[in-house]
Design a protein around this motif. Structure first.
Motif, short mmCIF file in Angstrom:
data_model
loop_
_atom_site.label_atom_id
_atom_site.label_comp_id
_atom_site.label_asym_id
_atom_site.label_seq_id
_atom_site.Cartn_x
_atom_site.Cartn_y
_atom_site.Cartn_z
N SER A 71 1.04 -1.08 0.16
CA SER A 71 0.54 0.40 -0.19
C SER A 71 1.28 1.27 -0.24
CB SER A 71 -1.02 -0.08 1.32
OG SER A 71 -1.59 -1.63 1.45
N VAL A 72 0.58 2.01 -0.72
CA VAL A 72 1.06 3.12 -1.19
C VAL A 72 0.80 4.23 -0.19
CG1 VAL A 72 2.48 5.57 -2.53
CG2 VAL A 72 2.34 2.86 -3.92
N VAL A 73 1.37 5.35 0.64
CA VAL A 73 0.59 6.02 1.62
C VAL A 73 1.36 7.57 1.09
CG1 VAL A 73 -0.30 6.92 3.49
CG2 VAL A 73 0.05 4.35 3.19
N ILE A 74 0.06 8.09 0.86
CA ILE A 74 0.85 9.78 0.09
C ILE A 74 0.03 11.04 1.50
CG2 ILE A 74 0.91 10.63 -1.79
CD1 ILE A 74 0.64 8.54 -3.06
N PRO A 75 0.77 11.62 2.16
CA PRO A 75 0.28 12.77 2.60
C PRO A 75 0.37 14.10 2.02
CG PRO A 75 1.73 12.45 3.56
CD PRO A 75 2.06 11.25 2.37
N THR A 76 -0.72 14.76 2.29
CA THR A 76 -0.91 16.00 0.50
C THR A 76 -1.46 17.64 1.48
OG1 THR A 76 -1.53 16.43 -1.60
CG2 THR A 76 -2.51 14.97 -0.39
N HIS A 77 -0.98 17.88 1.25
CA HIS A 77 -1.57 19.38 1.15
C HIS A 77 -1.23 20.41 0.49
CE1 HIS A 77 -2.69 22.91 4.28
NE2 HIS A 77 -1.62 23.25 3.96
N ASN A 78 -2.15 20.65 -0.61
CA ASN A 78 -2.95 21.91 -1.28
C ASN A 78 -1.78 21.75 -2.34
OD1 ASN A 78 -4.84 22.99 0.39
ND2 ASN A 78 -3.61 24.59 0.80
N VAL A 107 -2.15 4.65 6.78
CA VAL A 107 -1.82 3.06 7.51
C VAL A 107 -3.20 2.34 8.08
CG1 VAL A 107 -0.51 1.76 8.65
CG2 VAL A 107 0.71 3.50 7.48
N GLN A 108 -3.49 2.96 8.43
CA GLN A 108 -4.94 2.63 9.34
C GLN A 108 -5.69 1.96 7.75
OE1 GLN A 108 -7.11 5.19 11.66
NE2 GLN A 108 -5.44 5.00 13.32
N LEU A 109 -6.10 2.74 6.62
CA LEU A 109 -6.44 2.27 5.98
C LEU A 109 -6.24 1.24 4.78
CD1 LEU A 109 -8.18 5.99 4.83
CD2 LEU A 109 -9.49 3.86 5.63
N ALA A 110 -5.04 1.38 4.94
CA ALA A 110 -3.85 -0.48 4.36
C ALA A 110 -4.51 -1.68 3.86
CB ALA A 110 -2.66 0.40 4.48
N HIS A 111 -4.54 -2.25 3.56
CA HIS A 111 -5.10 -3.16 2.96
C HIS A 111 -3.67 -4.60 2.94
CE1 HIS A 111 -8.47 -1.34 1.49
NE2 HIS A 111 -8.91 -1.64 2.56
N ALA A 112 -2.51 -3.35 2.63
CA ALA A 112 -1.49 -4.74 2.81
C ALA A 112 -0.32 -4.86 3.80
CB ALA A 112 -0.51 -4.01 1.23
N ASP A 113 0.79 -5.46 3.21
CA ASP A 113 1.65 -6.18 4.58
C ASP A 113 2.62 -4.65 4.77
OD1 ASP A 113 -0.42 -8.24 5.57
OD2 ASP A 113 1.11 -9.05 4.44
N VAL A 114 3.17 -4.36 3.38
CA VAL A 114 3.80 -3.55 3.27
C VAL A 114 3.42 -2.25 2.37
CG1 VAL A 114 6.24 -3.00 1.73
CG2 VAL A 114 5.79 -5.33 2.38
#
Lengths: 407, 398
Positions: free
Chosen positions: B6-13, B79-86
């Motif tokens: 799961s690729v987690v990307i935070p973004t702000h404007n 990360v809470q929303l992620a489904h994968a192990d990595v």
């Protein structure tokens, strides 16, 4: 500048220096034989590194251990001790040889087949396995170079535009390796040269590497004079240059173009050698320095690596020596003018004034006061002439270029 | 096809960056079914949400909008929303090369407890500004140093702009500390807890991404200010790393400015414009000196801000733990595994030779070169004569 060498040069008549390499890894030998010479130029090596060079008198064609030790100064002793201690301490560590990048060796030449023959021979001895060697024949008057190149497994190219920089550009475009190693036809390279000049490129910020250049012979006054008054060497310790260490326009400190390696992508991206500069053109020198300038100015790093060793045959006659010193002055100041006017680099003004003060004025002053190791007045005046004419030559060049563009 | 990461990307404007990012992700060599992308919009007020709604992707894309609460919180939510192990963390301005995800996953295939750190290069333009040169050189040197054999890993290596780790590891150390607001700090903090837990940091030079966001010298000064604040938080949480932090290396000038915070603030504001003046005039040296000093000042301002007074700072310094001492025996030479020092902070190294202590040197951490190299260079610089007599001169006559 070798003080001892300069004093010996003053003694008339001139006597040549015998060049010998002395390995000090296992201690000082009882004597070094320099048969046939009354003076010796000793290259001191230890554990594969050059630690110093010495000028000693050798009345019976030999240098005794005591004379050698006496001639070694504190700095040289410290470097020697460092190399020996490092060797003892690190002997247990297995030297992992990392994969070296792909490279091409480019030899620019013009009508000097005998020299080129020696040069190619030594390069082939210094490579392991297959390697790309390019011979760039610059505006050749005959086919001799081509015939010679056919005897070796090298690629031969012809660049009809006269000038060392055009030959370098031609080589860069034809080469396929990631690192371009440039050398001239009048050098003989050391057996470990290629490995050593490539090693610093492991660091990504290193754009170019220059090496140590020592004389292959000191048979004439001109050759010895050039060597003792600076020569091509830049010391025996590794140095890292970038614009934070020296002003970018003092790029001449970095090293000489007879022994340099540059990343190919940068040569092409910055068009490093695509100017009418250096040997064979009106500015006579400075093509390599301008390339270093552009790299330093763009934030890259250049490493001086003394382990990358080549042996250069300096000009034999006094006339070409004087012409070369004149050329250095013309090229040097023309480069500074270019930095100042085309790159809007105010540091060029400072560097130019400093150079003029610390070299031209100082040497003239020393000569007029008859200091024992001063330069001959005739040479100093020729350097002054170069410095004074340089701005005009630069302006003339610019006008010519502007006219060409108009057309 | 099973989901691998799961690729987690935070973004702000930064919807323009986000658009580039989504394009880069659709060009990944990793099969489209094997990864999912979770974008957490941290209080976005621009058109990011519309962009995400409209974009058609051939990989699974999820997005969530949260009240602005900082990157730490955004990543935890991701990360809470992620489904994968990595979990692969990418910043919204760090655009991955097509093979980037593949190289991250290659290292995780054994399922070991490791964190994979990729590179985020800055593209150097043909005629860079002084600031661009400084930033580029800093990152390039840093990545080069991280690859040196024998280098001691530091929690400060853990930069989360292009990094991956197991979801289980992330959760078991408690995720990001949400008390770090603004720029940085939270990744060092997580890195420290990961190292403590025994997670191995693996540096992968093939996992390449390009850092696109333009920053400015002023932005860096702001970041330094926050780094000062964050260093105080880190040092309070983990007193054992206190000695290695910059905030312990104070000089008289810094002490003086700490006692006159208003003067320091005035100096920064007054001198800042000179950065542009010097750059325009081409005075590189002056520019570099000034930029260095301003960064320094900003950092100490942050430290002051967090601690509240000079007195508190003095107490803070006094409470630091003592310097650890390491024994090094040179009788059998120097080997790559000879020394293991406490990665962050100064270490005193007592050097022994044939059963006798010959000298002791102090190494300042965190290391920017392999420890061996650093110790050897120090010894050669400070004790050359002694070592030479011990090691060489007995056998020889130089």
């Amino acid at each position: 500048m070798s003080h001892r060498g300069n004093l010996l040069l003053k003694q008339k008549p001139f006597k040549p220096f015998g060049i010998r390499t002395v390995d000090l890894s296992e201690g000082v030998p009882d004597f070094v034989s320099v048969e046939g010479y009354e003076r010796a130029f000793l290259v001191l090596k230890a554990c594969g590194h050059v630690v110093d060079t010495l000028v000693v008198e050798s009345p019976d064609g030999r240098v005794e251990a005591s004379a050698l030790i006496e001639a070694l100064d504190a700095e040289g002793r410290r470097r020697l001790q460092k190399v020996l201690v490092r060797d003892r301490l690190l002997s247990k560590v297995i030297d992992e040889r990392p994969a070296l990048p792909s490279y091409s060796v480019i030899v620019c030449t013009r009508d000097r087949t005998q020299d080129l023959d020696n040069c190619l021979q030594s390069i082939l001895n210094s490579t392991q396995g297959a390697c790309e060697i390019l011979v760039i024949d610059n505006d050749p008057p005959n086919d001799d170079t081509k015939d010679l190149a056919e005897h070796y497994s090298v690629k031969y190219f012809r660049e009809m535009k006269r000038g060392l920089n055009w030959a370098r550009t031609c080589g860069a475009k034809a080469a396929t390796g990631d690192i371009l190693i440039y050398t001239d036809d009048d050098v003989v390279v050391d057996a470990e040269w290629i490995n050593n000049i490539l090693r610093p490129f492991k660091a990504p910020r290193v754009a170019a590497v220059t090496g140590l250049t020592l004389p292959v012979e000191l048979e004439s006054h001109a050759q010895s004079f050039f060597e003792f008054y600076g020569g091509h060497g830049r010391g025996f310790e590794r140095k890292f240059f970038d614009y934070t260490v020296i002003p970018a326009c003092a790029a001449g400190l970095v090293g000489s173009g007879a022994n340099m390696a540059i990343r190919r992508e940068l040569v092409l991206k910055h068009k490093l050698f695509e100017q009418e500069l250096d040997a064979g053109t009106r500015t006579l020198s400075g093509g390599d320095t301008y390339a270093y300038y552009q790299l330093l100015d763009a934030g890259h790093q250049i490493v001086y690596e003394p382990d990358a060793l080549v042996w250069h045959r300096h000009r034999r006659d006094d006339a070409s020596l004087v012409h070369m010193l004149y050329g250095y002055s013309v090229g040097g100041f023309a480069l500074l003018m270019r930095c100042l006017f085309e790159h809007k680099d105010p540091e060029a003004l400072m560097v130019g004034l400093q150079w003029f003060k610390q070299h031209h004025i100082k040497q003239l002053w020393r000569s007029l006061r008859h200091k024992p190791d001063a330069m001959p007045l005739s040479m100093i005046l020729k350097e002054w002439l170069g410095a004074i004419l340089s701005p005009w030559i630069y302006m003339h060049n610019r006008c010519l270029a502007a006219m060409r563009d108009k057309r | 096809m099973s989901l691998l990461c799961s690729v987690v990307i935070p973004t702000h404007n930064r919807s323009d960056c986000l658009q580039k990012m989504l394009k880069a992700l659709s060009r990944q060599t990793l099969a489209k079914g094997q990864f999912e992308v979770i974008v957490v919009m941290d209080g976005c007020t621009d058109n990011s949400e519309e962009l995400l709604k409209q974009t058609q992707t051939d990989f699974h894309l999820e997005y969530v909008l949260q009240q602005q609460a900082g990157q730490a919180r955004a990543r935890n939510v991701g990360v809470q929303l992620a489904h994968a192990d990595v979990i692969v963390f990418l910043d919204d301005d760090v655009i991955p090369e097509p093979e980037c995800l593949e190289h991250h996953l290659r290292n995780h295939s054994a399922g070991n407890s490791i964190a994979v750190l990729g590179q985020a290069h800055i593209a150097l333009p043909l005629h860079p500004s002084l600031y661009q040169k400084v930033v580029w050189a800093w990152w390039e040197d840093r990545y080069h140093e991280m690859q040196q054999p024998g280098r001691i890993v530091s929690y400060r290596d853990f930069c989360v702009g292009n990094a991956s780790l197991l979801k289980n590891d992330f959760i078991s150390v408690g995720g990001f500390d949400e008390s770090f607001a603004g720029y940085g700090g939270e990744d060092f903090d997580l890195g420290y807890r990961l190292l403590k837990k025994g997670v191995v940091f693996h540096f992968e030079d093939k996992a390449v991404a390009w850092h696109y966001h333009e920053t400015s010298p002023y932005q860096v000064l702001k970041n330094m200010y926050q780094e000062g604040m964050h260093d105080v938080i880190l040092a309070t949480k983990y007193p054992e790393i206190r000695r290695g932090l910059r905030l312990m290396q104070h000089t008289q000038a810094i002490d003086f400015l700490m006692q006159k915070p208003l003067l320091a603030k005035g100096l920064i504001i007054g001198l800042k414009p000179f950065l542009f003046i010097y750059e325009a005039l081409g005075f590189r040296r002056l520019w570099r000196n000034l930029f260095g000093k301003l960064r320094h000042c900003s950092y100490w301002q942050g430290v002051y801000q967090q601690l509240g007074s000079f007195k508190a700072y003095q107490q803070f310094c006094e409470a630091a733990p003592p310097i650890p001492v390491i024994q090094l025996d040179l009788t059998h030479g120097f080997s790559t595994e000879a020394i293991s020092i406490h990665g962050d902070g100064p270490n005193r190294i007592d050097v022994w030779f044939q059963g006798k202590q010959i000298t002791s040197v102090t190494l300042n951490g965190p290391m920017d070169v392999p420890v061996n190299t650093a110790v050897l260079e120090l010894l050669l610089e400070q004790n050359l004569q002694l070592l030479y007599q011990l090691l060489v001169s007995r056998q020889e006559n130089v």
